[in-house]
Design an enzyme around this catalytic site. Structure first.
Site, mmCIF file in Angstrom:
data_model
loop_
_atom_site.group_PDB
_atom_site.id
_atom_site.type_symbol
_atom_site.label_atom_id
_atom_site.label_comp_id
_atom_site.label_asym_id
_atom_site.label_seq_id
_atom_site.Cartn_x
_atom_site.Cartn_y
_atom_site.Cartn_z
ATOM 1 N N GLN A 120 10.861 12.969 -0.611
ATOM 2 C CA GLN A 120 10.882 14.038 0.396
ATOM 3 C C GLN A 120 10.444 13.543 1.766
ATOM 4 O OE1 GLN A 120 12.185 16.927 -0.170
ATOM 5 N NE2 GLN A 120 12.166 17.094 -2.397
ATOM 6 N N LYS A 141 19.305 13.207 -1.305
ATOM 7 C CA LYS A 141 18.486 14.068 -0.442
ATOM 8 C C LYS A 141 18.547 13.603 1.010
ATOM 9 C CE LYS A 141 15.060 14.865 -4.084
ATOM 10 N NZ LYS A 141 15.219 16.220 -4.580
ATOM 11 N N HIS A 151 5.921 15.516 -8.800
ATOM 12 C CA HIS A 151 7.174 15.953 -9.421
ATOM 13 C C HIS A 151 7.191 15.395 -10.844
ATOM 14 C CE1 HIS A 151 11.563 15.957 -10.119
ATOM 15 N NE2 HIS A 151 11.661 16.818 -9.149
ATOM 16 N N CYS A 195 10.246 21.520 -10.639
ATOM 17 C CA CYS A 195 9.806 20.318 -11.375
ATOM 18 C C CYS A 195 8.369 19.949 -11.050
ATOM 19 C CB CYS A 195 10.731 19.129 -11.130
ATOM 20 S SG CYS A 195 12.404 19.413 -11.680
ATOM 21 N N ASP A 237 6.191 7.825 -4.130
ATOM 22 C CA ASP A 237 7.405 8.622 -4.340
ATOM 23 C C ASP A 237 7.785 9.225 -2.986
ATOM 24 O OD1 ASP A 237 9.274 10.553 -4.799
ATOM 25 O OD2 ASP A 237 8.159 11.604 -6.361
HETATM 26 N N1 7TS Z 1 10.130 13.212 -6.464
HETATM 27 C C1 7TS Z 1 10.133 14.253 -5.625
HETATM 28 C C2 7TS Z 1 8.990 14.464 -4.693
HETATM 29 C C3 7TS Z 1 11.224 15.122 -5.618
HETATM 30 O O1 7TS Z 1 11.215 16.146 -4.770
HETATM 31 C C4 7TS Z 1 12.291 14.900 -6.507
HETATM 32 C C5 7TS Z 1 13.442 15.857 -6.603
HETATM 33 C C6 7TS Z 1 12.247 13.782 -7.353
HETATM 34 C C7 7TS Z 1 11.135 12.969 -7.317
HETATM 35 C C8 7TS Z 1 13.339 13.442 -8.290
HETATM 36 O O2 7TS Z 1 14.485 13.074 -7.601
HETATM 37 P P1 7TS Z 1 15.816 12.680 -8.412
HETATM 38 O O3 7TS Z 1 16.835 12.511 -7.352
HETATM 39 O O4 7TS Z 1 15.515 11.431 -9.141
HETATM 40 O O5 7TS Z 1 16.102 13.831 -9.324
HETATM 41 N N2 7TS Z 1 13.127 17.154 -6.199
HETATM 42 C C9 7TS Z 1 13.863 18.263 -6.419
HETATM 43 C C10 7TS Z 1 13.464 19.520 -5.988
HETATM 44 O O6 7TS Z 1 12.452 19.739 -5.329
HETATM 45 N N3 7TS Z 1 14.369 20.425 -6.364
HETATM 46 O O7 7TS Z 1 15.339 19.798 -7.050
HETATM 47 C C11 7TS Z 1 15.032 18.439 -7.094
#
Ligand code: 7TS
Length: 416
Positions: A208, A231, A128, A370, A205
């Site tokens: 997910q 999430k 990401h 992303c 990371d």
């Molecule tokens: N890493 C992964 C694997 C992610 O899926 C996401 C967000 C992030 C980092 C960043 O998370 P944040 O909460 O710091 O923004 N993924 C997604 C997505 O798949 N669609 O919208 C956000």
């Protein structure tokens, strides 16, 4: 397909999510954008409400009753997060705004102090942007070199290629646990073991994975792990950084200000013990408390049950998706994988598809999610993505597939 649980998790939990009980464009809402953000159960909304109607004051500062109640709730949630991922100590959990901030914290605090020109950082092509850009910026600051693990033939993490990149020059490995686009579950324990043999540090990371399966940081043995609350049934604005105690201790502060200090003089300061050294300023107190409630909620369902049910839903999803000739799916299509499917259909642009499905009350994501470099490798400008959580039902998958087929037929009719 028959579902093994007579009462599925969805049946059990559906009433806990009032937002799902509504119509969009006159059709029942079917929410399949869970990889972007999950919905929130009543238990979490009530925790927020209770906190603000009973306990709110600033934390760690006052001796009055509200301040100590707020502090207890805030710190109690930290204990819950620590236990949830099996951290060895509560001091290893640093609250952040989200996973992105947690990664930036490591990139600045650890990266600036430890990387120099020529040192190597290994990432994968499926990261990401949150686990890519902070390292690009770090490479620009320090002269460190980024290396990328390619995809295997099955569009998964290529372990052999990873092994070939590792060397004494490798100082850091930062890899996603579960890809938000390909859905693969990466072999993080093996990734960490091999990196440690070279003396490199490893960041996982887990955005997910933590919401969907049981994650044990001691079993993985990673140096850091990051996740976002939004999430995993918690509010936005709260996430966390896990770091091994000795690693966090060795890192200088990231942001300076109140809360993170021990003694302050006009020209210098000493810093608070962990985890407060990394929590400058008034934190997101209510959000942290609600994250604790989210962890309680997920534990009450059981992470293994969540994973097992999502596996069944995903098998059901893929069985039907594969029968639509126009659909091209990205990532491995069977085995232990995450509950999401990124795909394209020859006839319909992902954005148009998402708009049409929205008219049918169905929320899916369209774009590059992303992961733009990954999309380039997949030779897809953008993909559509359906992603499930435990509150989704097999019937919702069926309705999504039906609407998808109708959209393809409709566009095929116009352009075919
Ligand atoms: N890493 C992964 C694997 C992610 O899926 C996401 C967000 C992030 C980092 C960043 O998370 P944040 O909460 O710091 O923004 N993924 C997604 C997505 O798949 N669609 O919208 C956000």
């Amino acid at each position: 397909m028959t579902f093994t649980q007579e009462r599925t998790l969805a049946t059990q939990t559906r009433a806990d999510f009032p937002i799902l009980d509504q119509e969009i464009h006159g059709k029942p809402l079917i929410y399949l954008d869970n990889a972007a953000s999950s919905q929130k159960p009543l238990a979490v909304l009530e925790a927020l409400h209770y906190y603000y109607t009973h306990d709110h004051a600033n934390v760690h500062r006052g001796v009055h009753t509200l301040s100590s109640r707020a502090t207890d709730a805030y710190e109690g949630a930290r204990d819950k997060v620590a236990a949830f991922i099996n951290a060895a100590s509560r001091q290893e959990i640093v609250y952040t705004r989200n996973a992105t901030e947690a990664i930036n914290l490591v990139a600045y605090a650890w990266g600036n102090a430890n990387l120099k020109s020529g040192d190597e950082v290994i990432l994968s092509v499926m990261e990401h942007h949150s686990n890519l850009i902070p390292w690009q910026l770090l490479a620009q600051r320090t002269g460190a070199v980024l290396k990328f693990v390619q995809l295997s033939e099955t569009q998964e993490f290529d372990l052999e290629h990873y092994k070939s990149l590792l060397s004494a020059k490798t100082k850091l490995v930062a890899i996603v646990h579960v890809s938000n686009t390909l859905g693969c579950i990466n072999p993080v324990e093996e990734i960490v073991r091999l990196a440690h043999q070279q003396g490199a540090r490893v960041l996982i990371d887990a955005c997910q994975s933590v919401p969907h399966m049981s994650v044990d940081v001691q079993a993985i043995d990673c140096d850091w792990l990051v996740a976002s609350g939004h999430k995993m049934c918690a509010p936005t604005g709260i996430g966390f950084l896990y770091g091994k105690l000795d690693v966090l201790r060795s890192m200088p502060p990231f942001l300076g200000g109140g809360e993170m200090i021990a003694d302050v003089f006009l020209d210098r300061a000493t810093y608070a013990d962990l985890p407060y050294k990394f929590e400058a300023g008034t934190p997101a107190i209510a959000e942290a408390v609600a994250l604790g409630a989210a962890v309680d909620y997920l534990n009450s369902l059981g992470m293994d049950n969540i994973h097992a049910y999502e596996q069944e839903l995903t098998t059901h999803l893929f069985q039907q998706l594969k029968q639509i000739p126009e659909v091209q799916i990205y990532g491995a299509q069977s085995g232990d994988r995450a509950g999401l499917a990124a795909f394209t259909t020859g006839a319909v642009h992902p954005h148009d598809l998402s708009t049409i499905l929205d008219q049918a009350g169905i929320a899916i994501r369209a774009g590059h999610h992303c992961t733009q470099p990954l999309h380039r490798i997949l030779k897809a400008q953008s993909t559509a993505r359906a992603s499930v959580y435990f509150y989704n039902t097999p019937e919702e998958i069926d309705a999504f597939i039906l609407a998808l087929k109708e959209a393809i037929e409709f566009f095929g009719g116009i352009f075919g």
